[in-house]
Enzyme design. Structure first.
Site, PDB file in Angstrom:
ATOM      1  N   ASN A   1       1.120 -12.577  -5.456  1.00  0.00           N
ATOM      2  CA  ASN A   1       0.883 -13.315  -4.217  1.00  0.00           C
ATOM      3  C   ASN A   1       0.280 -14.683  -4.540  1.00  0.00           C
ATOM      4  O   ASN A   1      -0.544 -14.815  -5.450  1.00  0.00           O
ATOM      5  CB  ASN A   1       0.015 -12.523  -3.233  1.00  0.00           C
ATOM      6  CG  ASN A   1      -1.286 -12.010  -3.824  1.00  0.00           C
ATOM      7  OD1 ASN A   1      -1.359 -11.692  -5.004  1.00  0.00           O
ATOM      8  ND2 ASN A   1      -2.313 -11.935  -3.004  1.00  0.00           N
TER       9      ASN A   1
ATOM     10  N   GLU B   1      -1.547 -17.652  -2.479  1.00  0.00           N
ATOM     11  CA  GLU B   1      -2.127 -18.043  -1.188  1.00  0.00           C
ATOM     12  C   GLU B   1      -2.246 -19.559  -1.089  1.00  0.00           C
ATOM     13  O   GLU B   1      -2.102 -20.287  -2.076  1.00  0.00           O
ATOM     14  CB  GLU B   1      -3.489 -17.361  -1.016  1.00  0.00           C
ATOM     15  CG  GLU B   1      -3.354 -15.848  -1.012  1.00  0.00           C
ATOM     16  CD  GLU B   1      -4.659 -15.114  -0.770  1.00  0.00           C
ATOM     17  OE1 GLU B   1      -5.734 -15.736  -0.833  1.00  0.00           O
ATOM     18  OE2 GLU B   1      -4.597 -13.899  -0.531  1.00  0.00           O
TER      19      GLU B   1
ATOM     20  N   CYS C   1       3.922 -13.385  -0.390  1.00  0.00           N
ATOM     21  CA  CYS C   1       3.561 -12.078  -0.941  1.00  0.00           C
ATOM     22  C   CYS C   1       4.184 -11.887  -2.327  1.00  0.00           C
ATOM     23  O   CYS C   1       5.204 -12.507  -2.668  1.00  0.00           O
ATOM     24  CB  CYS C   1       4.070 -10.957  -0.047  1.00  0.00           C
ATOM     25  SG  CYS C   1       3.271 -10.835   1.546  1.00  0.00           S
TER      26      CYS C   1
ATOM     27  N   GLU D   1       5.827  -9.308  -3.510  1.00  0.00           N
ATOM     28  CA  GLU D   1       7.157  -8.686  -3.517  1.00  0.00           C
ATOM     29  C   GLU D   1       8.245  -9.718  -3.283  1.00  0.00           C
ATOM     30  O   GLU D   1       9.275  -9.742  -3.963  1.00  0.00           O
ATOM     31  CB  GLU D   1       7.240  -7.596  -2.439  1.00  0.00           C
ATOM     32  CG  GLU D   1       6.251  -6.455  -2.614  1.00  0.00           C
ATOM     33  CD  GLU D   1       4.895  -6.703  -1.961  1.00  0.00           C
ATOM     34  OE1 GLU D   1       4.488  -7.882  -1.822  1.00  0.00           O
ATOM     35  OE2 GLU D   1       4.243  -5.708  -1.589  1.00  0.00           O
TER      36      GLU D   1
ATOM     37  N   CYS E   1       4.291  -5.138   3.045  1.00  0.00           N
ATOM     38  CA  CYS E   1       4.323  -5.561   4.448  1.00  0.00           C
ATOM     39  C   CYS E   1       5.757  -5.543   4.975  1.00  0.00           C
ATOM     40  O   CYS E   1       6.736  -5.465   4.210  1.00  0.00           O
ATOM     41  CB  CYS E   1       3.706  -6.949   4.602  1.00  0.00           C
ATOM     42  SG  CYS E   1       4.780  -8.294   4.075  1.00  0.00           S
TER      43      CYS E   1
ATOM     44  N   CYS F   1       8.244  -8.223   3.643  1.00  0.00           N
ATOM     45  CA  CYS F   1       8.760  -7.948   2.292  1.00  0.00           C
ATOM     46  C   CYS F   1       9.773  -6.811   2.305  1.00  0.00           C
ATOM     47  O   CYS F   1      10.752  -6.839   1.549  1.00  0.00           O
ATOM     48  CB  CYS F   1       7.602  -7.640   1.349  1.00  0.00           C
ATOM     49  SG  CYS F   1       6.625  -9.113   0.982  1.00  0.00           S
TER      50      CYS F   1
END
Ligand code: THU
Length: 135
Positions: free
Chosen positions: A48, A50, A59, A61, A92, A95
């Site tokens: 990930n 940010e 993310c 994935e 999530c 993803c």
């Protein structure tokens, strides 16, 4: 479900854990790593990343999927996801939908916490996201 042996699964989880350590997560402090095995055997990883503008965060994935697609790889046999915390880090919804674009519902998804990477849960992508959106 594509057959994977225990060593192969643990190798994928090890790659996911290694890339999780490189997550850029100064806001959540929540490290996530994902490792995708391509049909040709290669492993593509993502963490990930940010941003101060929170909504721009990507993310792990999706990062892994995009790394592979950038190398013209769009066929996969498994994914491992590893993240901080004691709980199993389920991916999530966004993803899941991105994985559906490239992977069959039978894709094995191995999910483990960074604290206990040898204990993992196995689900299929179809179990994680049934009744997917298709154009
Ligand atoms: N995150 C992922 O990398 N994958 C998911 O499936 C869910 C959430 C990241 C995004 C953000 O950097 C941090 O976890 C906290 O939400």
């Amino acid at each position: 479900m594509t057959a994977q042996n225990a060593t192969t699964i643990q190798e994928l989880i090890t790659h996911a854990a290694a890339v999780a350590a490189r997550a850029h997560c100064p806001y959540s402090h929540f490290h996530v790593g994902a490792a995708l095995r391509a049909t040709d055997g290669r492993i593509f990883t993502g963490c990930n990343v940010e941003n101060a503008s929170y909504g721009l965060t990507i993310c792990a994935e999706r990062n892994a999927v995009f790394q592979a697609v950038a190398q013209n790889i769009k066929s996969f046999t498994a994914i491992a996801i590893v993240a901080d915390g004691k709980a199993i880090p389920y991916p999530c919804g966004a993803c899941r939908q991105v994985l559906v674009e490239f992977c069959p519902p039978t894709l094995p998804v191995y999910i483990a916490s960074r604290e206990q990477p040898t204990t993992y849960q196995t689900l299929t992508l179809g179990e994680l996201l049934p009744h997917t959106f298709q154009l």
